[in-house]
Write an enzyme that holds these catalytic residues in place. Structure first.
Site, PDB file in Angstrom:
ATOM      1  N   ASP A  61       0.808  -1.217   0.000  1.00 36.56           N
ATOM      2  CA  ASP A  61       0.000   0.000   0.000  1.00 36.56           C
ATOM      3  C   ASP A  61       0.846   1.274   0.000  1.00 36.56           C
ATOM      4  O   ASP A  61       2.069   1.231   0.190  1.00 36.56           O
ATOM      5  CB  ASP A  61      -0.976   0.017   1.194  1.00 36.56           C
ATOM      6  CG  ASP A  61      -0.371  -0.612   2.459  1.00 36.56           C
ATOM      7  OD1 ASP A  61       0.869  -0.601   2.598  1.00 36.56           O
ATOM      8  OD2 ASP A  61      -1.135  -1.095   3.292  1.00 36.56           O
TER       9      ASP A  61
ATOM     10  N   ASN B 254      -7.698  -2.939  14.250  1.00 35.28           N
ATOM     11  CA  ASN B 254      -9.098  -3.189  13.864  1.00 35.28           C
ATOM     12  C   ASN B 254      -9.239  -4.386  12.929  1.00 35.28           C
ATOM     13  O   ASN B 254     -10.304  -4.634  12.376  1.00 35.28           O
ATOM     14  CB  ASN B 254      -9.695  -1.933  13.207  1.00 35.28           C
ATOM     15  CG  ASN B 254      -8.994  -1.569  11.895  1.00 35.28           C
ATOM     16  OD1 ASN B 254      -8.055  -2.249  11.479  1.00 35.28           O
ATOM     17  ND2 ASN B 254      -9.442  -0.520  11.244  1.00 35.28           N
TER      18      ASN B 254
ATOM     19  N   HIS C 127      -7.526  -4.858  10.033  1.00 33.26           N
ATOM     20  CA  HIS C 127      -7.234  -4.658   8.611  1.00 33.26           C
ATOM     21  C   HIS C 127      -5.955  -5.396   8.222  1.00 33.26           C
ATOM     22  O   HIS C 127      -5.049  -5.599   9.039  1.00 33.26           O
ATOM     23  CB  HIS C 127      -7.189  -3.167   8.225  1.00 33.26           C
ATOM     24  CG  HIS C 127      -6.008  -2.386   8.708  1.00 33.26           C
ATOM     25  ND1 HIS C 127      -6.083  -1.062   9.084  1.00 33.26           N
ATOM     26  CD2 HIS C 127      -4.694  -2.713   8.860  1.00 33.26           C
ATOM     27  CE1 HIS C 127      -4.896  -0.631   9.442  1.00 33.26           C
ATOM     28  NE2 HIS C 127      -4.023  -1.616   9.315  1.00 33.26           N
TER      29      HIS C 127
END
Ligand code: F6R
Length: 241
Positions: A67, A136, A138
């Protein structure tokens, strides 16, 4: 999913580096899927150490990163391209032309996401993918949501991730709110996957992941349960707290 629990961050990093080094020795033209963030830094340090000590050759190794923040290019110290150069590429004999990070400054971000998936396919796919995990759940920047993208896409980061990422920026305003990320489908195409987690703040999410027997877009990492070759390497803090 195979689980390995190491004593501490250093041991976790050494274990992961050892696996990568073996893979590179076995296949000098390997394609590595790489992650940024705090978790893999120790693993990169260990790889550099072993590169200097042993006859490791990265000249034919290729890499694709998971990313990049939208709006940042490689000259920005907060970009993931910069991170990769600083933490790994500048210290080994990899050809930078063979290293790929999504283009956070592409004129047409949608087109660039399609290009990134094609590039991964064109170089023959990822042989071994390194992942961290967000608090969370991800993986890459595939955030918990009603739907998850299969391929590379542009995503809005959640408040949770923006606040987790804030430690890398001087002010809250500078923390990017959007990113380009490889999709869950792109990640699952890797032949082998290693997920790393360290520290007590990852304990809850690792417990949730290891106890999952269903997949849910609200827990993106749960999609790893569908992959036949995933190794989760954690330190005791992320496992026992
Ligand atoms: C980074 C990435 C993210 C991180 C995750 C954990 O390329 O894709 O999913 O792996 O946010 O970050 P750290 O390691 O900083 O806790």
């Amino acid at each position: 999913m195979k689980l390995i629990v190491e004593k501490d961050y250093e041991e976790m990093s050494k274990k992961a580096a050892g696996i990568l080094v073996e893979e590179i020795k076995n296949n000098p033209s390997i394609t590595l899927g790489l992650a940024t963030g705090s978790t893999p830094v120790g693993m990169y340090k260990e790889i550099i150490k072993r590169y200097k000590k042993e006859e490791l050759d990265f000249s034919n190794v290729k890499s694709v990163n998971l990313d990049e923040y939208v709006g940042l290019d490689g000259s920005s110290p907060s970009s993931y391209r910069y991170f990769m150069n600083e933490n790994l590429f500048d210290h080994i004999n990899i050809d930078k032309a063979n290293t790929h990070v999504p283009d956070g400054k592409a004129d047409d971000l949608e087109v660039s996401t399609k290009k990134y998936d094609k590039l991964i396919d064109d170089i023959g796919g990822v042989d071994i993918q390194i992942l961290g995990i967000g608090t969370n759940g991800h993986i890459a920047f595939n955030e918990p949501a009603g739907e998850l993208s299969v391929g590379t896409s542009v995503v809005d980061l959640t408040e949770n991730t923006i606040s987790d990422n804030a430690r890398f920026f001087d002010t809250m305003d500078e923390v990017p709110k959007t990113a380009i990320t490889m999709g869950i489908g792109s990640i699952l195409k890797a032949k082998k996957i290693i997920l790393l987690a360290s520290g007590e703040n990852k304990k809850e999410i690792i417990k949730r992941l290891l106890e999952s027997d269903t997949v849910s877009t609200e827990l993106p990492a749960s999609f790893l349960l569908l992959h036949p070759d995933v190794t989760v390497i954690v330190d005791e803090a992320a496992y026992k707290g």
